[in-house]
Design an enzyme around this catalytic site. Structure first.
Site, short mmCIF file in Angstrom:
data_model
loop_
_atom_site.label_atom_id
_atom_site.label_comp_id
_atom_site.label_asym_id
_atom_site.label_seq_id
_atom_site.Cartn_x
_atom_site.Cartn_y
_atom_site.Cartn_z
N GLU A 109 0.83 -1.20 0.00
CA GLU A 109 0.00 0.00 0.00
C GLU A 109 0.86 1.26 0.00
O GLU A 109 2.00 1.25 0.48
CB GLU A 109 -0.89 0.02 1.25
CG GLU A 109 -1.91 -1.10 1.25
CD GLU A 109 -2.84 -1.06 2.46
OE1 GLU A 109 -3.97 -1.53 2.31
OE2 GLU A 109 -2.44 -0.58 3.53
N CYS A 161 3.38 8.55 0.91
CA CYS A 161 3.98 7.64 1.88
C CYS A 161 4.10 6.29 1.18
O CYS A 161 3.09 5.71 0.76
CB CYS A 161 3.05 7.56 3.09
SG CYS A 161 3.54 6.33 4.32
N CYS A 197 6.90 -6.71 6.73
CA CYS A 197 8.02 -6.14 7.47
C CYS A 197 8.50 -7.19 8.46
O CYS A 197 7.71 -7.92 9.04
CB CYS A 197 7.59 -4.88 8.22
SG CYS A 197 8.96 -4.03 9.06
N CYS A 240 7.47 -4.97 15.37
CA CYS A 240 7.02 -4.03 16.40
C CYS A 240 5.56 -4.38 16.74
O CYS A 240 4.71 -4.44 15.85
CB CYS A 240 7.12 -2.59 15.90
SG CYS A 240 8.81 -2.16 15.40
N CYS A 261 2.36 -2.29 15.50
CA CYS A 261 2.26 -1.93 14.09
C CYS A 261 1.60 -3.07 13.31
O CYS A 261 2.01 -4.23 13.42
CB CYS A 261 3.65 -1.66 13.53
SG CYS A 261 3.69 -1.41 11.75
N CYS A 291 -0.55 5.91 9.93
CA CYS A 291 0.71 5.29 10.35
C CYS A 291 0.47 3.95 11.02
O CYS A 291 -0.31 3.85 11.95
CB CYS A 291 1.40 6.18 11.37
SG CYS A 291 2.28 7.51 10.63
N1 SAH Z 1 9.98 0.63 9.47
C1 SAH Z 1 10.07 2.05 9.48
C2 SAH Z 1 9.02 2.79 8.68
C3 SAH Z 1 7.60 2.33 8.75
S1 SAH Z 1 6.40 2.94 9.82
C4 SAH Z 1 10.05 2.56 10.90
O1 SAH Z 1 9.71 1.79 11.79
O2 SAH Z 1 10.41 3.70 11.13
C5 SAH Z 1 6.41 4.65 10.00
C6 SAH Z 1 6.14 5.09 11.44
O3 SAH Z 1 4.84 4.69 11.92
C7 SAH Z 1 7.13 4.47 12.42
O4 SAH Z 1 7.56 5.46 13.32
C8 SAH Z 1 6.28 3.46 13.14
O5 SAH Z 1 6.80 3.09 14.38
C9 SAH Z 1 4.97 4.16 13.23
N2 SAH Z 1 3.84 3.30 13.56
C10 SAH Z 1 3.73 1.98 13.32
N3 SAH Z 1 2.57 1.51 13.80
C11 SAH Z 1 1.92 2.55 14.34
C12 SAH Z 1 0.66 2.70 14.98
N4 SAH Z 1 -0.16 1.66 15.12
N5 SAH Z 1 0.32 3.93 15.42
C13 SAH Z 1 1.15 4.97 15.26
N6 SAH Z 1 2.34 4.90 14.65
C14 SAH Z 1 2.73 3.71 14.20
#
Ligand code: SAH
Length: 377
Positions: A116, A129, A136, A140, A143, A367
């Site tokens: 996406e 974006c 991935c 985390c 996420c 995000c």
């Molecule tokens: N892998 C990279 C980029 C992808 S996500 C990274 O981790 O930086 C982009 C941002 O969204 C990251 O800061 C990630 O931690 C955040 N993110 C992921 N899941 C989220 C959620 N459920 N709510 C808010 N931010 C989130």
């Protein structure tokens, strides 16, 4: 060295032990710089000039379909298209929200993987974006993308084509109240950009080279976001690029960060911040610190104060992201008063801080909500 059973890194060898599902796509002109494209075209017996012509269509006019490149003789066009313009992204769905200012696109790749991208229009800029991997491997727990694991790295052209496609959508005037020209790219979609290092750096070069070599964006308008792969952050500092680095910190202490960003078990908060300051020093660019505000998990006043102490006096900016709860998650966003107190404490420590607006929440485009496989089932 501690072992990291949760974290997956893709094999970069497409012919190696990877399954058929993980096959890389055919070569596309956006994988190559202009001289590489010229070499392919001359090998086909065509004039090198044709490489510039198709590049002008693709990057200059945002025309992605060979059939619309009508100033090329049909036979030459077909031959060149077969080598340099395979279809990489098949749109599966496009949805709009925020009164048409945010659009999410779901693509199917040549091997059936789904990724996406999100296009966001603002009064003064247009941001896309984009995803750097299908899935991935960083795991985390808050996420959505992280829950499904890693399918494969995207090719350089698969990354670039997301931006070119959506730049075309913006150019067609579909984003009400915004400029028609794409200006910003953030690597904040699916995947960990620095785990797909060479292809992401090549994609940055293509996005920022002037047309017809590339899309002609300013390097300063490109943001690469990372969980904190320290050796790759240091390597990026030496690329001679002036892109913005965003570090997903989410906790100022190792105990909590080990859980929220599992790669922290390998590279600790102190090491990852050192690498961030090294990047700031080498590039003169302010490093963004991303911090998802999770109720009663990482939003305590003492954590704001600790974060403030770590960041004070540094070339940095904190972006607080209200957590977007993912399906089945036990976590929620922090209440607004708690968020305001967190901001107040950081600012009191002299740290520049803002709260990110959460575009695209209701289309699962915000995000951390990108989880293409799940939404199509
Ligand atoms: N892998 C990279 C980029 C992808 S996500 C990274 O981790 O930086 C982009 C941002 O969204 C990251 O800061 C990630 O931690 C955040 N993110 C992921 N899941 C989220 C959620 N459920 N709510 C808010 N931010 C989130």
């Amino acid at each position: 060295m501690t072992s990291l059973p949760l974290i997956q890194i893709a094999s970069d060898d497409p012919t190696g032990s990877t399954s058929r599902r993980a096959a890389m796509p055919p070569r596309h002109l956006a994988d190559l710089d202009l001289s590489g494209r010229q070499a392919v075209v001359t090998e086909l017996g065509e004039s090198a000039f044709r490489a510039r012509q198709i590049s002008t269509h693709y990057f200059g006019r945002l025309v992605r379909e060979p059939a619309r490149m009508t100033d090329l003789p049909a036979a030459a066009r077909d031959r060149i298209a077969a080598e340099l313009l395979p279809n990489l992204l098949t749109p599966v769905r496009e949805v709009a929200t925020d009164d048409g200012a945010t659009r999410k696109a779901l693509w199917r790749l040549h091997d059936g993987s789904l990724v996406e991208s999100v296009l966001m229009g603002y009064p003064d800029r247009v941001t896309v974006c984009i995803s750097s991997q299908a899935g991935c491997g960083m795991a985390c727990p808050f996420c959505a993308t992280g829950q499904a694991g890693l399918t494969r790295n995207l090719s350089t052209a698969e990354i670039v084509d997301q931006a070119v496609y959506l730049a075309g959508v913006a150019a067609s005037g579909l984003l009400a109240g915004s400029p028609s020209r794409l200006s910003h790219v953030v690597f904040m979609g699916m995947g960990e950009p620095l785990a797909n290092y060479a292809r992401v750096v090549a994609a940055v070069r293509r996005l920022t080279a002037p047309a017809p070599e590339g899309l002609g964006l300013s390097q300063r308008h490109v943001t690469v976001s990372t969980v904190g792969l320290v050796p790759a952050m240091r390597r990026l500092a030496d690329e001679g690029l002036s892109v913005t680095l965003a570090l997903s910190l989410h906790a100022p202490d190792d105990e909590l960060r080990d859980e929220l960003v599992p790669v922290n078990q390998r590279w600790k908060v102190a090491e990852v911040l050192d690498a961030a300051w090294h990047y700031a020093e080498r590039t003169g660019r302010r490093v963004s610190i991303e911090y998802a505000m999770i109720r009663d998990v990482n939003d305590q006043p003492w954590r704001a104060d600790l974060l403030g102490r770590l960041l004070t006096g540094r070339l940095t900016h904190v972006n607080l992201i209200p957590l977007n709860p993912t399906p089945g998650s036990r976590w929620d966003a922090s209440p607004k008063p708690v968020e305001r107190e967190f901001v107040r404490r950081l600012r009191a420590a002299g740290v520049s801080t803002t709260v990110r607006d959460t575009r695209g929440r209701e289309i699962d485009g915000a995000c951390g909500q990108l989880a293409a496989a799940a939404v199509t089932q």
